[in-house]
Design a protein around this motif. Structure first.
Motif, PDB file in Angstrom:
ATOM      1  N   ASP A 132       0.821  -1.217   0.000  1.00 34.56           N
ATOM      2  CA  ASP A 132       0.000   0.000   0.000  1.00 34.56           C
ATOM      3  C   ASP A 132       0.853   1.265   0.000  1.00 34.56           C
ATOM      4  O   ASP A 132       0.336   2.359  -0.269  1.00 34.56           O
ATOM      5  CB  ASP A 132      -0.919   0.018   1.235  1.00 34.56           C
ATOM      6  N   LEU A 133       2.143   1.127   0.284  1.00 32.46           N
ATOM      7  CA  LEU A 133       3.031   2.296   0.321  1.00 32.46           C
ATOM      8  C   LEU A 133       3.471   2.746  -1.071  1.00 32.46           C
ATOM      9  O   LEU A 133       3.926   3.873  -1.249  1.00 32.46           O
ATOM     10  CB  LEU A 133       4.285   1.986   1.146  1.00 32.46           C
ATOM     11  N   LYS A 134       3.356   1.897  -2.061  1.00 34.36           N
ATOM     12  CA  LYS A 134       3.926   2.183  -3.389  1.00 34.36           C
ATOM     13  C   LYS A 134       3.443   3.481  -4.022  1.00 34.36           C
ATOM     14  O   LYS A 134       4.241   4.206  -4.634  1.00 34.36           O
ATOM     15  CB  LYS A 134       3.667   1.002  -4.333  1.00 34.36           C
ATOM     16  N   PRO A 135       2.158   3.845  -3.944  1.00 33.18           N
ATOM     17  CA  PRO A 135       1.723   5.091  -4.592  1.00 33.18           C
ATOM     18  C   PRO A 135       2.131   6.350  -3.827  1.00 33.18           C
ATOM     19  O   PRO A 135       1.974   7.460  -4.349  1.00 33.18           O
ATOM     20  CB  PRO A 135       0.188   4.955  -4.613  1.00 33.18           C
ATOM     21  N   LEU A 136       2.626   6.201  -2.606  1.00 30.04           N
ATOM     22  CA  LEU A 136       2.868   7.349  -1.736  1.00 30.04           C
ATOM     23  C   LEU A 136       4.259   7.945  -1.942  1.00 30.04           C
ATOM     24  O   LEU A 136       5.183   7.263  -2.393  1.00 30.04           O
ATOM     25  CB  LEU A 136       2.724   6.929  -0.262  1.00 30.04           C
ATOM     26  N   THR A 137       4.389   9.207  -1.607  1.00 31.46           N
ATOM     27  CA  THR A 137       5.712   9.812  -1.485  1.00 31.46           C
ATOM     28  C   THR A 137       6.364   9.247  -0.234  1.00 31.46           C
ATOM     29  O   THR A 137       5.751   9.224   0.845  1.00 31.46           O
ATOM     30  CB  THR A 137       5.598  11.342  -1.356  1.00 31.46           C
ATOM     31  N   LEU A 138       7.600   8.777  -0.351  1.00 30.97           N
ATOM     32  CA  LEU A 138       8.290   8.136   0.769  1.00 30.97           C
ATOM     33  C   LEU A 138       9.470   8.992   1.205  1.00 30.97           C
ATOM     34  O   LEU A 138      10.356   9.300   0.404  1.00 30.97           O
ATOM     35  CB  LEU A 138       8.777   6.743   0.370  1.00 30.97           C
ATOM     36  N   PHE A 139       9.467   9.374   2.465  1.00 28.14           N
ATOM     37  CA  PHE A 139      10.582  10.128   3.018  1.00 28.14           C
ATOM     38  C   PHE A 139      11.595   9.142   3.598  1.00 28.14           C
ATOM     39  O   PHE A 139      11.324   8.467   4.602  1.00 28.14           O
ATOM     40  CB  PHE A 139      10.091  11.108   4.084  1.00 28.14           C
ATOM     41  N   VAL A 140      12.746   9.046   2.922  1.00 23.32           N
ATOM     42  CA  VAL A 140      13.766   8.046   3.246  1.00 23.32           C
ATOM     43  C   VAL A 140      15.112   8.746   3.424  1.00 23.32           C
ATOM     44  O   VAL A 140      15.487   9.602   2.620  1.00 23.32           O
ATOM     45  CB  VAL A 140      13.870   6.975   2.131  1.00 23.32           C
ATOM     46  N   VAL A 163      10.639   8.743  -3.939  1.00 20.87           N
ATOM     47  CA  VAL A 163      11.377   9.030  -2.714  1.00 20.87           C
ATOM     48  C   VAL A 163      11.771  10.502  -2.628  1.00 20.87           C
ATOM     49  O   VAL A 163      12.206  11.109  -3.614  1.00 20.87           O
ATOM     50  CB  VAL A 163      12.649   8.155  -2.623  1.00 20.87           C
ATOM     51  N   LYS A 164      11.619  11.046  -1.435  1.00 23.71           N
ATOM     52  CA  LYS A 164      12.157  12.364  -1.101  1.00 23.71           C
ATOM     53  C   LYS A 164      13.073  12.223   0.114  1.00 23.71           C
ATOM     54  O   LYS A 164      12.884  11.310   0.926  1.00 23.71           O
ATOM     55  CB  LYS A 164      11.033  13.360  -0.807  1.00 23.71           C
ATOM     56  N   ALA A 175       2.871  17.535   6.469  1.00 22.19           N
ATOM     57  CA  ALA A 175       2.250  18.441   5.499  1.00 22.19           C
ATOM     58  C   ALA A 175       1.696  17.718   4.272  1.00 22.19           C
ATOM     59  O   ALA A 175       0.823  18.257   3.575  1.00 22.19           O
ATOM     60  CB  ALA A 175       3.265  19.492   5.056  1.00 22.19           C
ATOM     61  N   ASP A 176       2.178  16.517   4.006  1.00 20.13           N
ATOM     62  CA  ASP A 176       1.768  15.767   2.807  1.00 20.13           C
ATOM     63  C   ASP A 176       1.031  14.506   3.233  1.00 20.13           C
ATOM     64  O   ASP A 176       1.637  13.519   3.645  1.00 20.13           O
ATOM     65  CB  ASP A 176       3.007  15.405   1.976  1.00 20.13           C
ATOM     66  N   ARG A 177      -0.273  14.537   3.112  1.00 14.18           N
ATOM     67  CA  ARG A 177      -1.075  13.405   3.587  1.00 14.18           C
ATOM     68  C   ARG A 177      -1.010  12.200   2.659  1.00 14.18           C
ATOM     69  O   ARG A 177      -1.522  11.135   2.994  1.00 14.18           O
ATOM     70  CB  ARG A 177      -2.526  13.837   3.816  1.00 14.18           C
ATOM     71  N   GLN A 178      -0.383  12.358   1.508  1.00  8.30           N
ATOM     72  CA  GLN A 178      -0.164  11.221   0.601  1.00  8.30           C
ATOM     73  C   GLN A 178       1.288  10.768   0.690  1.00  8.30           C
ATOM     74  O   GLN A 178       1.911  10.440  -0.313  1.00  8.30           O
ATOM     75  CB  GLN A 178      -0.515  11.637  -0.830  1.00  8.30           C
ATOM     76  N   SER A 179       1.810  10.735   1.906  1.00  7.26           N
ATOM     77  CA  SER A 179       3.210  10.364   2.102  1.00  7.26           C
ATOM     78  C   SER A 179       3.352   9.392   3.258  1.00  7.26           C
ATOM     79  O   SER A 179       2.425   9.200   4.055  1.00  7.26           O
ATOM     80  CB  SER A 179       4.058  11.609   2.372  1.00  7.26           C
ATOM     81  N   ALA A 180       4.540   8.788   3.324  1.00  4.90           N
ATOM     82  CA  ALA A 180       4.926   7.928   4.442  1.00  4.90           C
ATOM     83  C   ALA A 180       6.356   8.300   4.840  1.00  4.90           C
ATOM     84  O   ALA A 180       7.155   8.712   3.992  1.00  4.90           O
ATOM     85  CB  ALA A 180       4.841   6.459   4.052  1.00  4.90           C
ATOM     86  N   MET A 181       6.671   8.139   6.108  1.00  2.13           N
ATOM     87  CA  MET A 181       7.966   8.560   6.635  1.00  2.13           C
ATOM     88  C   MET A 181       8.639   7.409   7.357  1.00  2.13           C
ATOM     89  O   MET A 181       7.999   6.660   8.089  1.00  2.13           O
ATOM     90  CB  MET A 181       7.753   9.718   7.615  1.00  2.13           C
ATOM     91  N   GLN A 182       9.943   7.249   7.138  1.00  2.46           N
ATOM     92  CA  GLN A 182      10.665   6.214   7.855  1.00  2.46           C
ATOM     93  C   GLN A 182      10.790   6.586   9.334  1.00  2.46           C
ATOM     94  O   GLN A 182      10.660   7.745   9.723  1.00  2.46           O
ATOM     95  CB  GLN A 182      12.058   6.002   7.261  1.00  2.46           C
ATOM     96  N   GLY A 183      11.056   5.582  10.148  1.00  4.07           N
ATOM     97  CA  GLY A 183      11.253   5.819  11.575  1.00  4.07           C
ATOM     98  C   GLY A 183      11.530   4.510  12.270  1.00  4.07           C
ATOM     99  O   GLY A 183      11.632   3.452  11.629  1.00  4.07           O
TER     100      GLY A 183
END
Length: 343
Positions: A132-140, A163-164, A175-183
């Motif tokens: 489900d993460l594939k369409p999202l902007t990913l902060f890596v 990736v950003k 700020a970007d609800r179509q994103s996911a962030m590593q942690g």
């Protein structure tokens, strides 16, 4: 005959100056040991601090000094240079890299059976699985791009086009609800809850096949060869410390962590321990039979093959030189595990 109260005082005094009393009555000096972590004091290091604070290391004849890491510290270099006896390596990739570069260190135990690396998502997206993460902007992060993200590309077909850069600032994710962030499952979700007021979705990469070990105990090969008893005692006592920290009264360990890292709070410490247990970070899988710290050849080979396919490590290295099973898989501390723990 020494009166009981005086006898206890005598023993306490001897302990204070680094002496223990053997069963035969002989006085034995504690072996001084230095252990460097890879970050500032936190719950993710809790079992080691617990073993210092509650006397477990002393019970194993060790006088252990923990040297915390930090953004400007390189404790692994101090290990290699002979300034430290043990080091807390981040994951198995570090161990493979040591072999590739002929660095004379070896992993002797793996405290985390699951790497705590996660992606956090906005709850309204209802992300339930990795794909489900594939369409999202990913902060890596930069380190993430060269490690686990290469695995995501080779195993699941992820694209770097999505990736950003992640700079350890959650604001772009918020700020970007179509994103996911590593942690890390033990910390970043807590920070998001506190700063943004919502519980993020959590996808733990380890549950999808990213099966590196994490938080490994590493030492120099010469110590393994010349002082195997010292290594065994340090590994065993560390394992006991982790059982105490997870399942016992961890107040002493947490007090030591807060003393070294005043920014650490009781709330975050409690959250981190809860998540380590909930997600089976320390105690799951092979540890249920072999004890905390376990490693296996099969697991190491599996991860090595994945990293070769992802072009993260060279296929020609002898990855088995990265670790030894000599000091683990002995069931140490299993009696301290609560019977109702079934993770």
């Amino acid at each position: 005959m020494i009166p009981p109260l005086l006898n206890r005082a005598l023993i306490a005094g001897l302990l204070a100056v680094g002496m223990v009393i053997s069963p035969a009555g002989a006085q034995t000096t504690l072996d001084k040991v230095s252990f460097g972590t890879n970050w500032v004091a936190e719950a993710e290091h809790g079992g080691f601090f617990q073993a210092v604070a509650d006397g477990t290391y002393r019970n194993y004849g060790l006088d252990v000094t923990i040297v915390p890491g930090g953004p400007n510290d390189n404790n692994r270099m101090l290990l290699i240079a002979g300034k430290l006896d043990f080091f807390m390596a981040a994951n198995t990739l570090m161990s493979f890299d040591a072999v590739a570069n002929n660095v004379p260190v070896v992993s002797v135990a793996a405290i985390f059976q699951k790497d705590p690396q996660v992606f956090l998502t906005h709850p309204e997206l209802k992300v339930t699985k990795l794909e489900d993460l594939k369409p999202l902007t990913l902060f890596v992060s930069k380190e993430g791009i060269t490690s686990y993200f290469q695995w995501l590309k080779s195993e699941y077909g992820f694209s770097e086009a999505k990736v950003k850069p992640y700079t350890f600032n959650p604001q772009p994710f918020l700020a970007d609800r179509q994103s996911a962030m590593q942690g890390y499952v033990t910390s970043e979700p807590f920070a998001i809850e506190k700063s943004a007021g919502f519980k993020p979705g959590i996808i733990l990469l380890a549950d999808y096949g990213f099966n590196t070990y994490s938080t490994l105990i590493e030492t120099r090969r010469e110590i393994v060869d010349k002082k195997p008893d010292l290594v065994q005692r340090f590994v065993d006592a560390s394992v006991i410390g982790w059982y105490h920290y997870l399942y016992g009264d961890n107040a002493a360990g947490n007090a030591m962590i807060k003393q070294l890292n005043p920014e650490m709070t009781d709330e975050l410490l409690s959250y981190s321990v809860k998540k380590m247990k909930e997600f089976g970070i320390v105690d799951s899988g092979d540890t249920l039979h072999n004890g905390i710290g376990t490693m296996t050849d099969e697991r190491a080979a599996s991860f090595f093959d994945k990293m070769v396919r992802a072009h993260v490590v060279r296929p020609d290295i002898d990855f088995r030189r990265a670790y030894t099973l000599r000091f683990v898989n002995k069931g140490v501390g299993l009696d301290l595990r609560p019977k109702n723990q079934d993770k």
